[in-house]
Design an enzyme around this catalytic site. Structure first.
Site, mmCIF file in Angstrom:
data_model
loop_
_atom_site.group_PDB
_atom_site.id
_atom_site.type_symbol
_atom_site.label_atom_id
_atom_site.label_comp_id
_atom_site.label_asym_id
_atom_site.label_seq_id
_atom_site.Cartn_x
_atom_site.Cartn_y
_atom_site.Cartn_z
ATOM 1 N N THR A 273 0.960 -1.270 0.212
ATOM 2 C CA THR A 273 -0.052 -0.567 0.162
ATOM 3 C C THR A 273 0.937 0.855 -0.181
ATOM 4 O O THR A 273 1.888 1.446 0.199
ATOM 5 C CB THR A 273 -1.131 -0.138 1.152
ATOM 6 O OG1 THR A 273 -1.989 -1.235 1.126
ATOM 7 C CG2 THR A 273 -2.073 1.397 1.059
ATOM 8 N N PHE A 275 1.344 4.991 0.843
ATOM 9 C CA PHE A 275 0.949 6.746 1.345
ATOM 10 C C PHE A 275 1.441 7.546 1.409
ATOM 11 O O PHE A 275 2.364 7.764 0.826
ATOM 12 C CB PHE A 275 0.799 5.889 3.254
ATOM 13 C CG PHE A 275 0.287 4.647 3.527
ATOM 14 C CD1 PHE A 275 -0.870 4.712 4.336
ATOM 15 C CD2 PHE A 275 0.469 3.672 3.333
ATOM 16 C CE1 PHE A 275 -1.253 3.580 4.908
ATOM 17 C CE2 PHE A 275 1.063 2.218 3.602
ATOM 18 C CZ PHE A 275 -0.575 2.142 4.794
#
Length: 373
Positions: A273, A275
């Site tokens: 992921t 960010f």
């Protein structure tokens, strides 16, 4: 010292170990002294900044930290890997920065989420983290000046973009100041008295449930899958329940005192992921930068072609293109774009001038260093 290629004669092992321990103690003493000197230098930097601008001195410079970490990796002779060496320096820099002024960072909570883990990875363990209940609350906390920075998820390698984050950027004046990528490992966890064959409910965020779908189908096909607001919230619920489990990260298991029953149950082994770090400042050149834009185009034939042509003609590497419904009207869209380069690069300036001739609006979300770690 004995060269590590020189064979050690039988019976001399203890003598050789004693020499090595003495050498390690000497090196440790030198490192402690050098780290202390670095910390003193950081404090002098803070004093100079406060003297020059007492009211609004900026202590954290994303571009400078990215440069330092990149240089550490380039200069690393081994045997430690480049990322391992950079992580050590990341913590030294975090501790030194805390002597200047401790950073406060808001993140999508509650405690124990991957977003908090990303904040710690980017800023180091010395940062003060503040959990917020929603992505737009993270933005508001930074806009209000209650914290210096925020951390929000933007995209997952298997589940795609986080639309809530993109939509919030459309109505916010905050800047993207950095990015951090986190390898996501999902673990199945439960209370100490819960057995795997007795679990009837599995809690997790909807994206995590999706990322572990194959494993759940194969190993727990009859268990009810219940989506909650975050993985940390799932762990918190399980702590007080029987016959239930949570899918979350290692930080959540430690925080809520849960036992990890199965490790790394994510379907994709390279699940990651990305960010974004959000703040109020414009970030200078680091030498390895990215820029993010929101572009509104006229609803007419060839609009997307003209958008892409502006980047192609100037040889600019576009790394991401996402479309979202515009807030200004039905059936109109805006494009979120990431590309390699800084908004102050001469080539980028030329490309933006061309793009503005065909676009309705071009909003620069920020230029920032590409993630180093």
């Amino acid at each position: 010292m004995t060269d590590n290629k020189t064979p050690i004669l039988p019976g001399n092992e203890e003598a050789e170990l004693k020499k090595l321990r003495i050498e390690i103690d000497r090196l440790d003493t030198e490192m402690v002294a050098l780290i202390s000197q670095r910390a003193e230098c950081a404090m002098r930097v803070a004093a100079v900044k406060l003297q020059a601008d007492p009211g609004s001195a900026v202590f954290y410079r994303p571009e400078r930290e990215a440069q330092v970490l990149s240089q550490v990796m380039e200069r690393n002779p081994g045997p430690l890997g480049n990322e391992d060496m950079a992580r050590l320096f990341r913590e030294i820099m975090s501790a030194c920065l805390a002597l200047e002024k401790p950073l406060e960072v808001a993140y999508l909570g509650p405690e124990g989420t991957f977003t908090q883990q990303a904040a710690k990875k980017h800023f180091g363990q010395w940062v003060i983290t503040k959990p917020m209940p929603a992505i737009d609350e993270v933005f508001r906390e930074v806009e209000a000046g209650a914290v210096q920075y925020g951390v929000v998820p933007i995209e997952n390698s298997t589940e795609g973009v986080v639309n809530h984050t993109l939509d919030t950027f459309m109505s916010s004046n905050l800047k993207i100041c950095g990015e951090v990528e986190l390898r996501i490992h999902h673990h199945l966890m439960a209370g100490p008295n819960t057995r795997l064959d007795k679990i009837t409910r599995v809690y997790s965020h909807q994206q995590s449930l999706a990322q572990c779908r194959k494993w759940l189908d194969a190993h727990m096909p009859l268990a009810e899958r219940i989506a909650v607001s975050s993985n940390a919230e799932a762990a918190k619920r399980v702590k007080g329940e029987w016959s239930s489990a949570a899918i979350a990260g290692e930080m959540a298991s430690e925080l809520y005192d849960l036992e990890i029953i199965e490790t790394k149950i994510e379907d994709s082994p390279d699940n990651s992921t990305r960010f974004l770090i959000i703040g109020t400042q414009n970030v200078g050149l680091s030498g390895g930068d990215k820029t993010s834009l929101v572009v509104s185009m006229r609803n007419e034939p060839g609009a997307l072609y003209h958008l892409l042509k502006s980047f192609n003609d100037f040889g600019i590497d576009m790394t991401r293109l996402e479309s979202r419904p515009s807030l200004s009207g039905n059936w109109t869209y805006v494009f979120f774009i990431d590309f390699v380069g800084h908004i102050s690069d001469p080539t980028v300036i030329e490309a933006m001038e061309v793009l503005k001739k065909t676009a309705v609006d071009v909003k620069v979300l920020g230029s920032y260093p590409k993630g180093v770690l």
